[in-house]
Design a protein around this motif. Structure first.
Motif, PDB file in Angstrom:
ATOM      1  N   ALA A  64       0.959  -1.228   0.048  1.00  0.00           N
ATOM      2  CA  ALA A  64      -0.096  -0.141  -0.121  1.00  0.00           C
ATOM      3  C   ALA A  64       0.800   1.378   0.077  1.00  0.00           C
ATOM      4  N   LEU A  65       1.968   1.369   0.705  1.00  0.00           N
ATOM      5  CA  LEU A  65       2.954   2.348   0.628  1.00  0.00           C
ATOM      6  C   LEU A  65       3.464   2.705  -0.700  1.00  0.00           C
ATOM      7  N   SER A  66       4.040   1.549  -1.174  1.00  0.00           N
ATOM      8  CA  SER A  66       4.641   1.748  -2.578  1.00  0.00           C
ATOM      9  C   SER A  66       3.568   2.207  -3.602  1.00  0.00           C
ATOM     10  N   TRP A  67       2.364   1.615  -3.720  1.00  0.00           N
ATOM     11  CA  TRP A  67       1.404   2.192  -4.480  1.00  0.00           C
ATOM     12  C   TRP A  67       0.742   3.622  -4.152  1.00  0.00           C
ATOM     13  N   PHE A  68       0.878   3.997  -2.694  1.00  0.00           N
ATOM     14  CA  PHE A  68       0.593   5.476  -2.384  1.00  0.00           C
ATOM     15  C   PHE A  68       1.455   6.499  -3.207  1.00  0.00           C
ATOM     16  N   ASP A  69       2.891   5.694  -2.945  1.00  0.00           N
ATOM     17  CA  ASP A  69       3.925   6.793  -3.547  1.00  0.00           C
ATOM     18  C   ASP A  69       3.782   6.902  -5.220  1.00  0.00           C
ATOM     19  N   THR A  70       3.449   5.684  -5.764  1.00  0.00           N
ATOM     20  CA  THR A  70       3.347   5.810  -7.177  1.00  0.00           C
ATOM     21  C   THR A  70       1.899   6.626  -7.671  1.00  0.00           C
ATOM     22  N   THR A  71       1.120   6.397  -6.703  1.00  0.00           N
ATOM     23  CA  THR A  71      -0.192   7.419  -7.304  1.00  0.00           C
ATOM     24  C   THR A  71       0.173   8.829  -6.923  1.00  0.00           C
ATOM     25  N   VAL A  72       1.046   9.123  -5.930  1.00  0.00           N
ATOM     26  CA  VAL A  72       1.531  10.572  -5.997  1.00  0.00           C
ATOM     27  C   VAL A  72       2.082  10.892  -7.278  1.00  0.00           C
ATOM     28  N   ASP A 128      -8.403  14.294  -7.321  1.00  0.00           N
ATOM     29  CA  ASP A 128      -8.942  13.576  -6.059  1.00  0.00           C
ATOM     30  C   ASP A 128      -9.969  12.495  -6.544  1.00  0.00           C
ATOM     31  N   ARG A 129     -10.627  12.961  -7.605  1.00  0.00           N
ATOM     32  CA  ARG A 129     -11.444  11.604  -8.204  1.00  0.00           C
ATOM     33  C   ARG A 129     -10.719  10.698  -8.649  1.00  0.00           C
ATOM     34  N   SER A 130      -9.390  10.864  -9.394  1.00  0.00           N
ATOM     35  CA  SER A 130      -8.704   9.692  -9.864  1.00  0.00           C
ATOM     36  C   SER A 130      -8.429   8.661  -8.480  1.00  0.00           C
ATOM     37  N   TRP A 131      -7.799   9.485  -7.556  1.00  0.00           N
ATOM     38  CA  TRP A 131      -7.439   8.702  -6.379  1.00  0.00           C
ATOM     39  C   TRP A 131      -8.510   7.728  -5.811  1.00  0.00           C
ATOM     40  N   ALA A 132      -9.896   8.782  -5.705  1.00  0.00           N
ATOM     41  CA  ALA A 132     -10.970   7.972  -4.957  1.00  0.00           C
ATOM     42  C   ALA A 132     -11.408   6.562  -5.825  1.00  0.00           C
ATOM     43  N   ILE A 133     -11.392   6.927  -7.066  1.00  0.00           N
ATOM     44  CA  ILE A 133     -11.907   5.718  -8.018  1.00  0.00           C
ATOM     45  C   ILE A 133     -10.851   4.474  -8.098  1.00  0.00           C
ATOM     46  N   PRO A 145       0.341  18.787  -1.129  1.00  0.00           N
ATOM     47  CA  PRO A 145       1.395  17.699  -0.771  1.00  0.00           C
ATOM     48  C   PRO A 145       1.663  17.729   0.710  1.00  0.00           C
ATOM     49  N   LEU A 146       1.219  18.630   1.425  1.00  0.00           N
ATOM     50  CA  LEU A 146       1.233  18.770   2.868  1.00  0.00           C
ATOM     51  C   LEU A 146       0.285  17.612   3.637  1.00  0.00           C
ATOM     52  N   LEU A 147      -0.964  17.708   2.820  1.00  0.00           N
ATOM     53  CA  LEU A 147      -1.730  16.601   3.491  1.00  0.00           C
ATOM     54  C   LEU A 147      -1.585  15.199   2.928  1.00  0.00           C
ATOM     55  N   GLN A 148      -0.834  15.095   1.732  1.00  0.00           N
ATOM     56  CA  GLN A 148      -0.466  13.722   1.371  1.00  0.00           C
ATOM     57  C   GLN A 148       0.608  13.001   2.367  1.00  0.00           C
ATOM     58  N   GLN A 149       1.608  14.194   2.776  1.00  0.00           N
ATOM     59  CA  GLN A 149       2.450  13.611   3.659  1.00  0.00           C
ATOM     60  C   GLN A 149       1.769  13.201   5.072  1.00  0.00           C
ATOM     61  N   ASP A 166      -6.919  -2.211   5.751  1.00  0.00           N
ATOM     62  CA  ASP A 166      -7.153  -1.042   6.565  1.00  0.00           C
ATOM     63  C   ASP A 166      -6.323   0.438   5.739  1.00  0.00           C
ATOM     64  N   ARG A 167      -5.299  -0.162   5.067  1.00  0.00           N
ATOM     65  CA  ARG A 167      -4.276   0.895   4.570  1.00  0.00           C
ATOM     66  C   ARG A 167      -5.227   1.569   3.359  1.00  0.00           C
ATOM     67  N   VAL A 168      -5.491   0.503   2.582  1.00  0.00           N
ATOM     68  CA  VAL A 168      -6.261   0.900   1.261  1.00  0.00           C
ATOM     69  C   VAL A 168      -7.362   1.456   1.630  1.00  0.00           C
ATOM     70  N   GLU A 169      -8.324   1.269   2.319  1.00  0.00           N
ATOM     71  CA  GLU A 169      -9.564   1.940   2.967  1.00  0.00           C
ATOM     72  C   GLU A 169      -9.060   3.236   3.339  1.00  0.00           C
ATOM     73  N   LEU A 170      -8.162   3.510   4.238  1.00  0.00           N
ATOM     74  CA  LEU A 170      -7.804   4.726   4.917  1.00  0.00           C
ATOM     75  C   LEU A 170      -7.668   5.625   3.413  1.00  0.00           C
ATOM     76  N   VAL A 171      -6.912   5.376   2.419  1.00  0.00           N
ATOM     77  CA  VAL A 171      -6.670   6.166   1.352  1.00  0.00           C
ATOM     78  C   VAL A 171      -7.716   6.562   0.663  1.00  0.00           C
ATOM     79  N   ALA A 172      -8.500   5.194   0.336  1.00  0.00           N
ATOM     80  CA  ALA A 172      -9.975   5.544  -0.319  1.00  0.00           C
ATOM     81  C   ALA A 172     -10.885   6.470  -0.057  1.00  0.00           C
ATOM     82  N   LEU A 173     -11.087   6.288   1.609  1.00  0.00           N
ATOM     83  CA  LEU A 173     -11.840   7.242   2.351  1.00  0.00           C
ATOM     84  C   LEU A 173     -11.568   8.669   2.215  1.00  0.00           C
TER      85      LEU A 173
END
Length: 424
Positions: free
Chosen positions: A51-59, A74-79, A259-263, A277-284
């Motif tokens: 999840a961390l690796s894909w988070f960084d890739t999505t950023v 944000d829509r792209s992230w949410a989907i 970027p501040l809130l992504q950090q 839990d990590r995936v749903e944290l990002v999605a939510l």
């Protein structure tokens, strides 16, 4: 695992009350001096690390191949991350690890490939790397199929949701000039932007006006005069009252809220051990970010409240025709603040899903000041500083930020409450 039980409305109300009290108090948060806690390895091993690796890739891919409009990214992230959450939830018990990791990789690769441009090589490399670390077999194959299926289905479901570039900023009629009513502002005097977001289809909200706040203080009241005097004094370009630190806070947050809130969100991922839990944290988080922007645009264009530059220059009691804010005013109404919406959502989702907090003080770095990070001790500490930053720039009244924190928290609470519905 995080609890799946219903969110406690009383806890949410108490948290929002504290956020609002802090945001309504003028602050000058001190430069961080605490050391950040080192990022810890996930106790769940490689699966949660994915999840961390894909988070960084999505950023990376949304920054490089996404839109210049925040809500579209944000829509792209949410989907993409919602598709990942749905696919991971479908994992069979006996082969959960391999299936879940493959499903997440496939969902994000499929979703982000469709929702960003020019990033295929980066996404293909990330997918190949992720799949190479998963043992071959039926679980891996089934996970890949499930992730792609969920991503395609969700992209199709969101087609025509009103969050495309053409729909977001339609030409709209500006109200006739009147005290308290927004008018185009110097130096560009541009027409209002992003009004179309108010009419987009939310992910979790029932309607854009579901949590509409009560509105700014009425003109002529003591509350209004207090806020006007504050922004007149601290937000002017030539202020002698704004401290060096307050000027730094204003510029630290000016162009770097995302970027501040992504950090901050990544810090929350580091404090969470389970892959789902990590995936749903990002999605939510991103579901709530999109929905809060829909609600925020509805609020802006419901009240049409004027910006400080107009209010000070046309103040009937003490007009200053040459008053200029510290930073350039955006081309849309004051009430409410988008940056504070973001902070309200981030604090609320992290507070609900990572209740043990960030650990020791953690640092955030603004792209504008890479060598001067600020440190924070809690998720909730970001909100009041974001509110004050916009006052110090001279582009928002304080209530525009404080009420945005509350609206963001309300939207986030609602999304968290609907967690099982969103990812079934």
């Amino acid at each position: 695992m995080l609890t799946r039980s219903d969110h406690d409305p009383a806890l949410g109300h108490r948290r929002r009350t504290l956020l609002l009290a802090a945001a309504l108090t003028p602050v000058a948060a001190g430069f961080g001096t605490g050391l950040a806690e080192p990022a810890s390895a996930s106790t769940a091993g490689g699966s949660a690390q994915d999840a961390l690796s894909w988070f960084d890739t999505t950023v990376t891919v949304t920054a490089a191949g996404g839109s210049t409009v925040r809500v579209i990214n944000d829509r792209s992230w949410a989907i993409a991350w919602s598709a990942g959450a749905r696919a991971v939830r479908s994992a069979p018990r006996r082969s959960r690890d391999a299936f879940s990791r493959a499903a997440l990789a496939s969902a994000l690769h499929t979703g982000l490939s469709a929702l960003t441009t020019g990033q295929q090589a980066t996404l293909d490399a990330a997918l190949a790397d992720a799949l190479a670390r998963i043992p071959d077999g039926r679980a891996k194959r089934d996970g890949v199929a499930a992730g792609a299926r969920e991503a395609r289905a969700l992209i199709a479901d969101r087609e025509g949701d009103g969050l495309d570039a053409a729909s977001i900023s339609p030409v709209i009629e500006v109200p006739a000039p009147a005290p308290g009513i927004w008018q185009p502002t110097a130096p560009s005097f541009s027409r209002p932007t992003t009004a179309g977001i108010a009419h987009a289809r939310p992910f979790a909200l029932e309607s854009a006006e579901q949590f509409r706040p009560a509105g700014p203080p009425p003109l002529g009241t003591d509350a209004y005069r207090t806020e006007l005097d504050e922004v007149r004094t601290l937000g002017r370009i030539d202020s002698t009252e704004r401290t060096e630190e307050q000027s730094f806070i204003a510029q630290f947050w000016l162009t770097s809220a995302v970027p501040l809130l992504q950090q901050s969100l990544r810090r929350g991922l580091e404090r969470t051990d389970d892959l789902l839990d990590r995936v749903e944290l990002v999605a939510l988080t991103y579901i709530a970010q999109v929905d809060s922007q829909i609600a925020g645009a509805e609020t802006k264009y419901h009240y049409w409240h004027w910006r400080p530059i107009t209010a000070v220059r046309e103040d009937p009691e003490n007009p200053e025709p040459e008053w200029t804010p510290f930073e350039t005013t955006p081309s849309h109404p004051d009430y409410i603040s988008g940056t504070s919406l973001y902070a309200g959502v981030g604090s609320a989702v992290l507070g609900a899903l990572v209740p043990r907090g960030p650990g020791r003080r953690f640092q955030l770095t603004s792209p504008a000041f890479p060598d001067t990070p600020r440190s924070y001790s809690s998720w909730a500490a970001l909100g009041p500083e974001a509110v004050s930053a916009r006052v110090f720039t001279g582009i928002h009244f304080r209530t525009a930020g404080a009420d945005a924190l509350t609206l963001g928290a309300d939207v986030a609470d609602h999304a968290v409450h609907r967690r099982d519905d969103l990812f079934c």
